[in-house]
Design a protein around this motif. Structure first.
Motif, PDB file in Angstrom:
ATOM      1  N   ALA A  19       0.853  -1.184   0.000  1.00  0.00           N
ATOM      2  CA  ALA A  19       0.000   0.000   0.000  1.00  0.00           C
ATOM      3  C   ALA A  19       0.888   1.233   0.000  1.00  0.00           C
ATOM      4  O   ALA A  19       1.981   1.219   0.548  1.00  0.00           O
ATOM      5  N   ASP A  20       0.422   2.339  -0.639  1.00  0.00           N
ATOM      6  CA  ASP A  20       1.205   3.561  -0.539  1.00  0.00           C
ATOM      7  C   ASP A  20       0.996   4.158   0.848  1.00  0.00           C
ATOM      8  O   ASP A  20       0.206   3.662   1.656  1.00  0.00           O
ATOM      9  N   ALA A  21       1.723   5.234   1.153  1.00  0.00           N
ATOM     10  CA  ALA A  21       1.710   5.761   2.514  1.00  0.00           C
ATOM     11  C   ALA A  21       0.328   6.248   2.929  1.00  0.00           C
ATOM     12  O   ALA A  21      -0.067   6.094   4.085  1.00  0.00           O
ATOM     13  N   VAL A  22      -0.434   6.849   2.023  1.00  0.00           N
ATOM     14  CA  VAL A  22      -1.781   7.315   2.353  1.00  0.00           C
ATOM     15  C   VAL A  22      -2.683   6.133   2.676  1.00  0.00           C
ATOM     16  O   VAL A  22      -3.440   6.146   3.657  1.00  0.00           O
ATOM     17  N   GLN A  23      -2.614   5.086   1.879  1.00  0.00           N
ATOM     18  CA  GLN A  23      -3.417   3.890   2.153  1.00  0.00           C
ATOM     19  C   GLN A  23      -3.019   3.250   3.476  1.00  0.00           C
ATOM     20  O   GLN A  23      -3.868   2.762   4.231  1.00  0.00           O
ATOM     21  N   THR A  24      -1.725   3.243   3.774  1.00  0.00           N
ATOM     22  CA  THR A  24      -1.246   2.678   5.026  1.00  0.00           C
ATOM     23  C   THR A  24      -1.775   3.481   6.208  1.00  0.00           C
ATOM     24  O   THR A  24      -2.212   2.914   7.221  1.00  0.00           O
ATOM     25  N   LEU A  25      -1.751   4.808   6.093  1.00  0.00           N
ATOM     26  CA  LEU A  25      -2.276   5.661   7.154  1.00  0.00           C
ATOM     27  C   LEU A  25      -3.767   5.421   7.364  1.00  0.00           C
ATOM     28  O   LEU A  25      -4.240   5.287   8.490  1.00  0.00           O
ATOM     29  N   ARG A  26      -4.519   5.339   6.271  1.00  0.00           N
ATOM     30  CA  ARG A  26      -5.962   5.076   6.387  1.00  0.00           C
ATOM     31  C   ARG A  26      -6.223   3.725   7.065  1.00  0.00           C
ATOM     32  O   ARG A  26      -7.112   3.593   7.900  1.00  0.00           O
ATOM     33  N   ALA A  27      -5.454   2.718   6.684  1.00  0.00           N
ATOM     34  CA  ALA A  27      -5.637   1.395   7.266  1.00  0.00           C
ATOM     35  C   ALA A  27      -5.318   1.412   8.759  1.00  0.00           C
ATOM     36  O   ALA A  27      -5.999   0.755   9.561  1.00  0.00           O
ATOM     37  N   PHE A  28      -4.303   2.168   9.136  1.00  0.00           N
ATOM     38  CA  PHE A  28      -3.951   2.268  10.551  1.00  0.00           C
ATOM     39  C   PHE A  28      -5.089   2.887  11.351  1.00  0.00           C
ATOM     40  O   PHE A  28      -5.499   2.376  12.400  1.00  0.00           O
ATOM     41  N   VAL A  29      -5.596   4.017  10.864  1.00  0.00           N
ATOM     42  CA  VAL A  29      -6.675   4.701  11.580  1.00  0.00           C
ATOM     43  C   VAL A  29      -7.916   3.813  11.663  1.00  0.00           C
ATOM     44  O   VAL A  29      -8.629   3.790  12.668  1.00  0.00           O
ATOM     45  N   ARG A  30      -8.150   3.046  10.631  1.00  0.00           N
ATOM     46  CA  ARG A  30      -9.334   2.182  10.593  1.00  0.00           C
ATOM     47  C   ARG A  30      -9.176   0.930  11.450  1.00  0.00           C
ATOM     48  O   ARG A  30     -10.123   0.510  12.126  1.00  0.00           O
ATOM     49  N   ASP A  31      -7.984   0.318  11.432  1.00  0.00           N
ATOM     50  CA  ASP A  31      -7.853  -1.048  11.937  1.00  0.00           C
ATOM     51  C   ASP A  31      -7.065  -1.208  13.227  1.00  0.00           C
ATOM     52  O   ASP A  31      -7.302  -2.150  13.988  1.00  0.00           O
ATOM     53  N   VAL A  32      -6.103  -0.344  13.479  1.00  0.00           N
ATOM     54  CA  VAL A  32      -5.206  -0.557  14.619  1.00  0.00           C
ATOM     55  C   VAL A  32      -5.814   0.091  15.861  1.00  0.00           C
ATOM     56  O   VAL A  32      -5.955   1.306  15.928  1.00  0.00           O
ATOM     57  N   LYS A  33      -6.153  -0.716  16.842  1.00  0.00           N
ATOM     58  CA  LYS A  33      -6.874  -0.231  18.025  1.00  0.00           C
ATOM     59  C   LYS A  33      -5.973   0.034  19.221  1.00  0.00           C
ATOM     60  O   LYS A  33      -6.396   0.682  20.183  1.00  0.00           O
ATOM     61  N   SER A  34      -4.750  -0.454  19.169  1.00  0.00           N
ATOM     62  CA  SER A  34      -3.838  -0.223  20.282  1.00  0.00           C
ATOM     63  C   SER A  34      -2.404  -0.303  19.784  1.00  0.00           C
ATOM     64  O   SER A  34      -2.133  -0.860  18.710  1.00  0.00           O
ATOM     65  N   GLY A  35      -1.467   0.252  20.556  1.00  0.00           N
ATOM     66  CA  GLY A  35      -0.069   0.169  20.166  1.00  0.00           C
ATOM     67  C   GLY A  35       0.833   0.804  21.204  1.00  0.00           C
ATOM     68  O   GLY A  35       0.380   1.497  22.122  1.00  0.00           O
TER      69      GLY A  35
END
Length: 202
Positions: A19-35
């Motif tokens: 994924a390009d960086a924008v897609q990666t950022l969107r996926a993070f905001v959507r999917d990653v709940k903790s870190g």
């Protein structure tokens, strides 16, 4: 205020391969709940002549909870507990707090807390530099505390966040040991005012 905006930082991490960086950022905001991760922060004056460096650890648990622990050169703790953002300076034995919605708004930290990515920011691919792929997030409102944020990835791994504030000061966080989707106890995001500390409500 500026440090937890920087906490901004957390906003970005890993997702789908290729994924390009924008897609990666969107996926993070959507999917990653903790870190959680370790970070080094470098703040550079608008003229580039002065730099300050600090380091520590951060953790986040969506929605609306994060913790930044600055360890060097001075200690400071920033905690968002879902209702308020608390900032504790042990050297001054002073605590300040502010309602979460007022503290975040359309800021990088709002992304961490689970804010509206495309609603609050204009996203664009910022190309590759220094071995990283960058996504740029520019706030749609022009009267906020910062001008722009760039999130850098090495492959699918979060590597850096750069923020330029309204005065042209640049803050960069470099991350190591980032772990996404980790189990974090809710107690990590509760703040108890230390005995004898002065409390400032904003």
């Amino acid at each position: 205020m500026k440090k937890y905006l920087i906490a901004a930082a957390l906003v970005a991490a890993a997702a789908a391969a290729h994924a390009d960086a924008v897609q990666t950022l969107r996926a993070f905001v959507r999917d990653v709940k903790s870190g959680r991760a370790e970070f080094t922060q470098t703040v550079t004056s608008p003229d580039g002549a002065r730099k300050k460096t600090s380091s520590g650890r951060f953790e986040f648990l969506r929605p609306d909870r994060f913790r930044f622990g600055y360890e060097k050169p001075f200690q400071q703790t920033i905690v968002a507990d879902g209702q308020k953002v608390w900032i504790y300076d042990p050297d001054l034995n002073q605590v300040s707090s502010r309602k979460l919605a007022q503290a975040l708004g359309a800021t990088p930290a709002a992304l961490l807390a689970g804010g509206s990515l495309d609603g609050d920011f204009t996203l664009s691919d910022a190309g590759s530099q220094g071995g990283l792929d960058w996504a740029q997030a520019t706030p749609r409102t022009k009267d906020g505390a910062f001008r722009s944020m760039k999130v850098g990835f090495r492959g699918s791994e979060l590597a850096a966040v750069e923020i330029v504030d309204g005065f042209g000061q640049r803050s960069r966080l470099d991350f190591t040991r980032f772990e996404a989707g980790v189990a974090l106890p809710a107690e990590r995001f509760r703040f108890t005012v230390p005995a004898g500390a002065d409390v400032l409500e904003q």
